[in-house]
Scaffold this motif. Structure first.
Motif, PDB file in Angstrom:
ATOM      1  N   ASP A  63       0.819  -1.205   0.000  1.00 27.63           N
ATOM      2  CA  ASP A  63       0.000   0.000   0.000  1.00 27.63           C
ATOM      3  C   ASP A  63       0.857   1.261   0.000  1.00 27.63           C
ATOM      4  OD1 ASP A  63      -2.512  -1.431   2.179  1.00 27.63           O
ATOM      5  OD2 ASP A  63      -2.252  -1.514   0.005  1.00 27.63           O
ATOM      6  N   MET A  64       1.961   1.243   0.747  1.00 30.95           N
ATOM      7  CA  MET A  64       2.758   2.450   0.911  1.00 30.95           C
ATOM      8  C   MET A  64       4.131   2.366   0.227  1.00 30.95           C
ATOM      9  SD  MET A  64       0.546   4.067   2.399  1.00 30.95           S
ATOM     10  CE  MET A  64       0.980   5.513   3.285  1.00 30.95           C
ATOM     11  N   ILE A  65       4.593   1.163  -0.074  1.00 25.01           N
ATOM     12  CA  ILE A  65       5.908   0.986  -0.696  1.00 25.01           C
ATOM     13  C   ILE A  65       5.748   0.210  -1.992  1.00 25.01           C
ATOM     14  CG2 ILE A  65       8.215  -0.007  -0.423  1.00 25.01           C
ATOM     15  CD1 ILE A  65       7.709   2.222   1.574  1.00 25.01           C
ATOM     16  N   ASN A  66       6.283   0.746  -3.071  1.00 21.50           N
ATOM     17  CA  ASN A  66       6.329   0.047  -4.351  1.00 21.50           C
ATOM     18  C   ASN A  66       7.720  -0.552  -4.495  1.00 21.50           C
ATOM     19  OD1 ASN A  66       3.738   0.976  -5.097  1.00 21.50           O
ATOM     20  ND2 ASN A  66       4.620   2.916  -5.749  1.00 21.50           N
ATOM     21  N   SER A  67       7.790  -1.804  -4.875  1.00 17.44           N
ATOM     22  CA  SER A  67       9.098  -2.411  -5.057  1.00 17.44           C
ATOM     23  C   SER A  67       9.163  -3.168  -6.373  1.00 17.44           C
ATOM     24  CB  SER A  67       9.447  -3.341  -3.891  1.00 17.44           C
ATOM     25  OG  SER A  67       8.601  -4.456  -3.881  1.00 17.44           O
ATOM     26  N   GLN A  68      10.319  -3.115  -6.976  1.00 11.44           N
ATOM     27  CA  GLN A  68      10.613  -3.868  -8.187  1.00 11.44           C
ATOM     28  C   GLN A  68      11.693  -4.878  -7.819  1.00 11.44           C
ATOM     29  OE1 GLN A  68       9.161  -3.634 -11.293  1.00 11.44           O
ATOM     30  NE2 GLN A  68       7.706  -2.325 -10.214  1.00 11.44           N
ATOM     31  N   GLN A  69      11.405  -6.135  -8.024  1.00  9.43           N
ATOM     32  CA  GLN A  69      12.362  -7.186  -7.694  1.00  9.43           C
ATOM     33  C   GLN A  69      12.695  -7.967  -8.944  1.00  9.43           C
ATOM     34  OE1 GLN A  69      11.264  -9.552  -4.283  1.00  9.43           O
ATOM     35  NE2 GLN A  69       9.953  -7.940  -3.499  1.00  9.43           N
ATOM     36  N   ARG A  70      13.957  -8.346  -9.066  1.00 15.64           N
ATOM     37  CA  ARG A  70      14.342  -9.185 -10.204  1.00 15.64           C
ATOM     38  C   ARG A  70      15.449 -10.123  -9.771  1.00 15.64           C
ATOM     39  NH1 ARG A  70      19.065  -6.915 -12.425  1.00 15.64           N
ATOM     40  NH2 ARG A  70      19.331  -4.766 -11.791  1.00 15.64           N
ATOM     41  N   LYS A  71      15.368 -11.326 -10.259  1.00 10.01           N
ATOM     42  CA  LYS A  71      16.354 -12.340  -9.943  1.00 10.01           C
ATOM     43  C   LYS A  71      17.629 -12.056 -10.741  1.00 10.01           C
ATOM     44  CE  LYS A  71      16.664 -17.329  -9.611  1.00 10.01           C
ATOM     45  NZ  LYS A  71      15.958 -18.592  -9.873  1.00 10.01           N
ATOM     46  N   VAL A  72      18.770 -12.117 -10.076  1.00 10.82           N
ATOM     47  CA  VAL A  72      20.067 -11.885 -10.701  1.00 10.82           C
ATOM     48  C   VAL A  72      21.001 -13.032 -10.318  1.00 10.82           C
ATOM     49  CG1 VAL A  72      19.834  -9.359 -10.795  1.00 10.82           C
ATOM     50  CG2 VAL A  72      20.823 -10.416  -8.775  1.00 10.82           C
ATOM     51  N   ALA A  73      22.099 -13.173 -11.045  1.00 11.49           N
ATOM     52  CA  ALA A  73      23.058 -14.241 -10.755  1.00 11.49           C
ATOM     53  C   ALA A  73      23.749 -14.030  -9.415  1.00 11.49           C
ATOM     54  CB  ALA A  73      24.090 -14.346 -11.872  1.00 11.49           C
ATOM     55  N   SER A  74      24.077 -12.774  -9.114  1.00 10.65           N
ATOM     56  CA  SER A  74      24.738 -12.464  -7.837  1.00 10.65           C
ATOM     57  C   SER A  74      24.558 -10.981  -7.533  1.00 10.65           C
ATOM     58  CB  SER A  74      26.221 -12.816  -7.889  1.00 10.65           C
ATOM     59  OG  SER A  74      26.876 -12.044  -8.865  1.00 10.65           O
ATOM     60  N   CYS A  75      24.793 -10.630  -6.279  1.00 13.61           N
ATOM     61  CA  CYS A  75      24.681  -9.236  -5.854  1.00 13.61           C
ATOM     62  C   CYS A  75      25.948  -8.473  -6.243  1.00 13.61           C
ATOM     63  CB  CYS A  75      24.478  -9.157  -4.339  1.00 13.61           C
ATOM     64  SG  CYS A  75      22.915  -9.873  -3.789  1.00 13.61           S
ATOM     65  N   ALA A  76      25.806  -7.196  -6.526  1.00 15.76           N
ATOM     66  CA  ALA A  76      26.944  -6.347  -6.899  1.00 15.76           C
ATOM     67  C   ALA A  76      27.872  -6.160  -5.701  1.00 15.76           C
ATOM     68  CB  ALA A  76      26.445  -4.996  -7.388  1.00 15.76           C
ATOM     69  N   GLU A  77      29.133  -5.929  -5.983  1.00 16.17           N
ATOM     70  CA  GLU A  77      30.154  -5.782  -4.941  1.00 16.17           C
ATOM     71  C   GLU A  77      30.077  -4.447  -4.199  1.00 16.17           C
ATOM     72  OE1 GLU A  77      32.411  -8.035  -3.781  1.00 16.17           O
ATOM     73  OE2 GLU A  77      31.328  -9.462  -5.028  1.00 16.17           O
ATOM     74  N   ALA A  78      29.824  -3.359  -4.897  1.00 16.53           N
ATOM     75  CA  ALA A  78      29.798  -2.031  -4.261  1.00 16.53           C
ATOM     76  C   ALA A  78      28.569  -1.926  -3.374  1.00 16.53           C
ATOM     77  CB  ALA A  78      29.778  -0.941  -5.330  1.00 16.53           C
ATOM     78  N   ARG A  79      28.775  -1.771  -2.055  1.00 10.28           N
ATOM     79  CA  ARG A  79      27.651  -1.719  -1.132  1.00 10.28           C
ATOM     80  C   ARG A  79      27.982  -0.878   0.087  1.00 10.28           C
ATOM     81  NH1 ARG A  79      28.252  -7.263  -2.019  1.00 10.28           N
ATOM     82  NH2 ARG A  79      30.104  -8.068  -1.047  1.00 10.28           N
ATOM     83  N   LEU A  80      26.940  -0.388   0.755  1.00 16.79           N
ATOM     84  CA  LEU A  80      27.115   0.409   1.966  1.00 16.79           C
ATOM     85  C   LEU A  80      27.328  -0.477   3.186  1.00 16.79           C
ATOM     86  CD1 LEU A  80      24.168   2.896   1.388  1.00 16.79           C
ATOM     87  CD2 LEU A  80      26.595   3.300   0.975  1.00 16.79           C
ATOM     88  N   GLY A  81      26.663  -1.618   3.211  1.00 14.28           N
ATOM     89  CA  GLY A  81      26.766  -2.536   4.328  1.00 14.28           C
ATOM     90  C   GLY A  81      26.032  -3.828   4.035  1.00 14.28           C
ATOM     91  N   THR A  82      26.268  -4.836   4.884  1.00 16.89           N
ATOM     92  CA  THR A  82      25.695  -6.155   4.689  1.00 16.89           C
ATOM     93  C   THR A  82      25.152  -6.693   6.002  1.00 16.89           C
ATOM     94  OG1 THR A  82      27.236  -6.643   2.888  1.00 16.89           O
ATOM     95  CG2 THR A  82      26.233  -8.523   3.969  1.00 16.89           C
ATOM     96  N   CYS A  83      23.996  -7.311   5.937  1.00 17.27           N
ATOM     97  CA  CYS A  83      23.398  -7.979   7.089  1.00 17.27           C
ATOM     98  C   CYS A  83      23.360  -9.476   6.804  1.00 17.27           C
ATOM     99  CB  CYS A  83      21.983  -7.467   7.339  1.00 17.27           C
ATOM    100  SG  CYS A  83      21.169  -8.253   8.755  1.00 17.27           S
ATOM    101  N   GLU A  84      23.888 -10.272   7.731  1.00 21.00           N
ATOM    102  CA  GLU A  84      23.867 -11.727   7.608  1.00 21.00           C
ATOM    103  C   GLU A  84      23.058 -12.285   8.767  1.00 21.00           C
ATOM    104  OE1 GLU A  84      27.115 -15.201   8.166  1.00 21.00           O
ATOM    105  OE2 GLU A  84      27.605 -13.690   6.655  1.00 21.00           O
ATOM    106  N   ALA A  85      22.063 -13.122   8.444  1.00 20.73           N
ATOM    107  CA  ALA A  85      21.187 -13.679   9.470  1.00 20.73           C
ATOM    108  C   ALA A  85      20.835 -15.122   9.133  1.00 20.73           C
ATOM    109  CB  ALA A  85      19.914 -12.841   9.585  1.00 20.73           C
ATOM    110  N   ALA A  86      20.381 -15.843  10.142  1.00 18.69           N
ATOM    111  CA  ALA A  86      19.919 -17.210   9.934  1.00 18.69           C
ATOM    112  C   ALA A  86      18.696 -17.192   9.031  1.00 18.69           C
ATOM    113  CB  ALA A  86      19.583 -17.855  11.273  1.00 18.69           C
TER     114      ALA A  86
END
Length: 142
Positions: A63-86
């Motif tokens: 309702d309040m957030i529009n998102s576009q998602q697409r499957k990719v082979a891998s995530c790009a290297e340039a990033r601000l930070g990473t969260c790892e969780a179970a």
């Protein structure tokens, strides 16, 4: 020579299993009154079978957030930070749904499976980090 060809074939098949699957997400608010926390991120499931990410990586509109998602082979290297969780059964459909049950049995997913989310743009990166850690994740800057 004949023994080398099957060995190469087995190596190629094993390398194919190592190819990652990820989901790239771009989100925007429907209203300027809503401050977004995460605007662009990519997540991947580690320790799961190929195709496991398909359940969660699809275009949806809230309702309040529009998102576009697409499957990719891998995530790009340039990033601000990473969260790892179970990775939990709930996070198979919603990768932001994690919990702090580390080390406890998880019947729907392997106990060592993880969801790793890489953030590229965020309205409030400090809040993203707080959300990660309060949900039982581990945060890492760049």
């Amino acid at each position: 020579m004949r023994a080398i060809i099957p060995g190469l074939l087995v190596g190629a098949l094993a390398a194919g299993d190592a190819l990652a699957e990820a989901c790239h997400v771009s989100a925007s608010a429907s209203s300027e009154a809503i401050k977004e926390v995460a605007q662009e991120y990519c997540y991947e499931f580690v320790g799961m079978d190929d195709g496991a990410i398909d359940w969660s990586c699809h275009n949806e509109t809230g309702d309040m957030i529009n998102s576009q998602q697409r499957k990719v082979a891998s995530c790009a290297e340039a990033r601000l930070g990473t969260c790892e969780a179970a990775l939990t059964q709930a996070s198979l459909t919603n990768p932001r749904s994690v919990d702090d049950d580390r080390g406890k049995p998880r019947p729907a997913v392997p106990n060592d499976a993880k969801v790793i989310t890489h953030y590229y743009q965020a309205g409030d990166l400090n809040q993203v980090r707080i959300d990660c850690e309060s949900a039982g994740g581990t945060w890492q800057d760049r």
